[in-house]
Scaffold this active site. Structure first.
Site, PDB file in Angstrom:
ATOM      1  N   GLY A 112     -12.194  -4.626   2.111  1.00  0.00           N
ATOM      2  CA  GLY A 112     -13.447  -4.422   2.286  1.00  0.00           C
ATOM      3  C   GLY A 112     -14.141  -3.531   1.128  1.00  0.00           C
ATOM      4  N   ARG A 168       0.658  -1.170  -0.083  1.00  0.00           N
ATOM      5  CA  ARG A 168      -0.069   0.081  -0.135  1.00  0.00           C
ATOM      6  C   ARG A 168       0.862   1.329  -0.039  1.00  0.00           C
ATOM      7  NH1 ARG A 168      -5.255  -1.556   3.967  1.00  0.00           N
ATOM      8  NH2 ARG A 168      -6.389  -2.597   2.354  1.00  0.00           N
ATOM      9  N   LYS A 195     -16.530 -18.520   4.044  1.00  0.00           N
ATOM     10  CA  LYS A 195     -18.017 -18.449   4.530  1.00  0.00           C
ATOM     11  C   LYS A 195     -18.803 -17.608   3.559  1.00  0.00           C
ATOM     12  CE  LYS A 195     -17.619 -18.304   9.410  1.00  0.00           C
ATOM     13  NZ  LYS A 195     -18.117 -17.630  10.713  1.00  0.00           N
ATOM     14  N   GLY A 253      -7.720  -8.901   0.547  1.00  0.00           N
ATOM     15  CA  GLY A 253      -6.684  -9.264   1.184  1.00  0.00           C
ATOM     16  C   GLY A 253      -5.959 -10.834   0.873  1.00  0.00           C
TER      17      GLY A 253
HETATM   18  C1  3PG Z   1      -8.784  -1.838   5.080  1.00  0.00           C
HETATM   19  O1  3PG Z   1      -7.522  -2.154   5.436  1.00  0.00           O
HETATM   20  O2  3PG Z   1      -9.563  -2.549   4.414  1.00  0.00           O
HETATM   21  C2  3PG Z   1      -8.751  -0.355   5.307  1.00  0.00           C
HETATM   22  O3  3PG Z   1      -7.702   0.487   5.431  1.00  0.00           O
HETATM   23  C3  3PG Z   1      -9.987   0.158   5.814  1.00  0.00           C
HETATM   24  O4  3PG Z   1     -10.014  -0.267   7.268  1.00  0.00           O
HETATM   25  P1  3PG Z   1     -11.183  -0.369   8.137  1.00  0.00           P
HETATM   26  O5  3PG Z   1     -11.980  -1.530   7.744  1.00  0.00           O
HETATM   27  O6  3PG Z   1     -10.446  -0.402   9.591  1.00  0.00           O
HETATM   28  O7  3PG Z   1     -12.111   0.789   7.917  1.00  0.00           O
HETATM   29 MG    MG Z   2     -11.353  -3.805   6.478  1.00  0.00          MG
END
Ligand code: 3PG
Ligand code: MG
Length: 397
Positions: free
Chosen positions: A378, A37, A198, A355
């Site tokens: 996310g 990142r 899941k 991820g």
């Molecule tokens: C992530 O790693 O998905 C982003 O940096 C957002 O982080 P968060 O889910 O804590 O908002």
């Molecule tokens: Mg996240």
């Protein structure tokens, strides 16, 4: 990107530019363990610096819930950022306080300063007006380079764009453009791979994709729930039996919109969940009662690879099996390599994110061979769910 302002639309020389980056990087014992990142936002920062801007980098790290937590300081990340840019990076020990103001006052054109963790302030996640105003006073313009935070409507990801001239940074730009090429106006047929443990966490993803893509390939533990819903005995496998109705609902929805759902046709089972555990390939109607499906089998690999040959676009989130523990990485590795080969041959546009997925592609040795690998977790999922992302929407012209 014509719907969005970019750095090209801003007058930058001598301006204080607040750059929202996502420097929420993996860290262990105070050391950054993966700099992806950081590296991906460097082009934006160096370009701004070269154009004579005063570059003020803002980011969150972890989830400190509105108060300072020393272990969640961005100080170690500032050091890594400096290495990655090849430039000094100053560090303010607060976000909108005396330290931030002092560092910014002393900046020359081209300098880079990073502020302490945004989420040490309650107003950040609350998108609180007073906090956003305080932040906005530190800059003349706002650049968002944090696509991976764009599913959050926070002060730094959404609020600031209402108070300052706003534009997308280079990473934001390439993320949004790449994702648009994969789902908004893709070359068809489009295939989606959705894997992972899941099904309950990916219902909305599956529901949206079933209505959008031609081929929906389901892998990982969540495939077991679909097999169970179709009447197979999945033995000791991970399976969310209470999601069977929902799984059948997805299958119906796909059928209605002419989307082919591809499930495993064989599997690799083992009695223990550990590296090198004794394993065997079984047909779906022969899963032993005391065994777990930990990967797709060779017939499934061949089937999925062949289907990808007939597609022009691929969107991928989630592994096919327990890829962290060999030999259960074979399904994910094989399909990832097939997709990478098709991409290299110019036959497939391939976009992946999340991820686990990024780790799985790196494990398969093909992280650089996909057309685009998103830095988002996310936010990538919410994009696959078909949701509007507040941090992207606010940048539209
Ligand atoms: C992530 O790693 O998905 C982003 O940096 C957002 O982080 P968060 O889910 O804590 O908002
Ligand atoms: Mg996240």
């Amino acid at each position: 990107m014509s719907q969005f302002k970019t750095i090209d639309d801003l007058d930058l020389a001598g301006k204080r530019v607040l750059v929202r980056a996502d420097l929420n990087v993996p860290m262990s014992d105070g050391r950054v363990t993966d700099t992806t990142r950081i590296d991906r936002t460097v082009p934006t920062l160096t370009e701004l610096s070269n154009k004579g801007a005063k570059v003020i980098v803002i980011s969150h790290f972890g989830r400190p819930k509105g108060r300072p937590v020393p272990e969640l300081s961005l100080a170690p990340v500032a050091k890594k950022l400096s290495e990655a840019c090849g430039l000094p990076v100053g560090f303010a020990t607060d976000t909108v306080g005396e330290s931030a103001r002092m560092h910014i006052r002393e900046m020359d054109d081209g300098d880079i300063v990073m502020l302490e963790n945004l989420r040490f302030n309650r107003g950040e996640e609350e998108n609180d007006r007073a906090f956003t105003v305080e932040l906005s006073k530190l800059g003349d313009v706002y650049v968002s380079d944090a696509f991976s935070c764009s599913h959050r409507a926070h002060a730094s990801t959404e609020g600031l764009a209402h108070l300052l001239p706003a534009a997308a940074g280079r990473l934001m730009q390439v993320e949004v453009e790449s994702l648009a090429r994969a789902l908004e106006n893709p070359e068809k047929p489009v295939a989606a791979v959705v894997g992972g443990a899941k099904v309950s966490t990916k219902m909305e993803v599956l529901g949206n994709l079933a209505a959008q893509v031609e081929v929906l390939i389901i892998g990982g533990g969540m495939a077991n729930t679909f097999l169970f819903a179709q009447g197979y005995d999945v033995g000791n496998s991970l399976c969310e039996k209470d999601m069977a109705d929902e799984a059948r609902g997805i299958l119906e929805r796909a059928e209605k919109s002419g989307c082919q759902v591809v499930l495993p046709i064989d599997g690799v089972v083992a009695r223990e969940f550990k590296a090198g555990a004794a394993s065997e390939v079984v047909a779906l109607d022969a899963i032993p009662a005391d065994a777990m499906m930990l990967d797709i089998g060779p017939e499934s690999i061949a089937d999925v690879s062949l289907r990808l040959e007939r597609c022009r676009t691929l969107v991928w989130n989630g592994p096919f099996g327990a890829f962290e523990i060999p030999p259960f990485d074979k399904g994910t590795n094989s399909v990832a390599r097939a997709a990478a080969r098709l991409t290299r041959e110019g036959k497939l546009l391939s976009v992946a994110g999340g991820g686990d997925t990024v780790a799985a592609l790196a494990h398969a040795g093909v992280g650089d061979d996909f057309s685009y690998v998103s830095t988002a977790g996310g936010a990538f999922l919410e994009w696959m769910e078909g949701k509007k992302l507040p941090g992207v929407e606010v940048l539209r012209k």
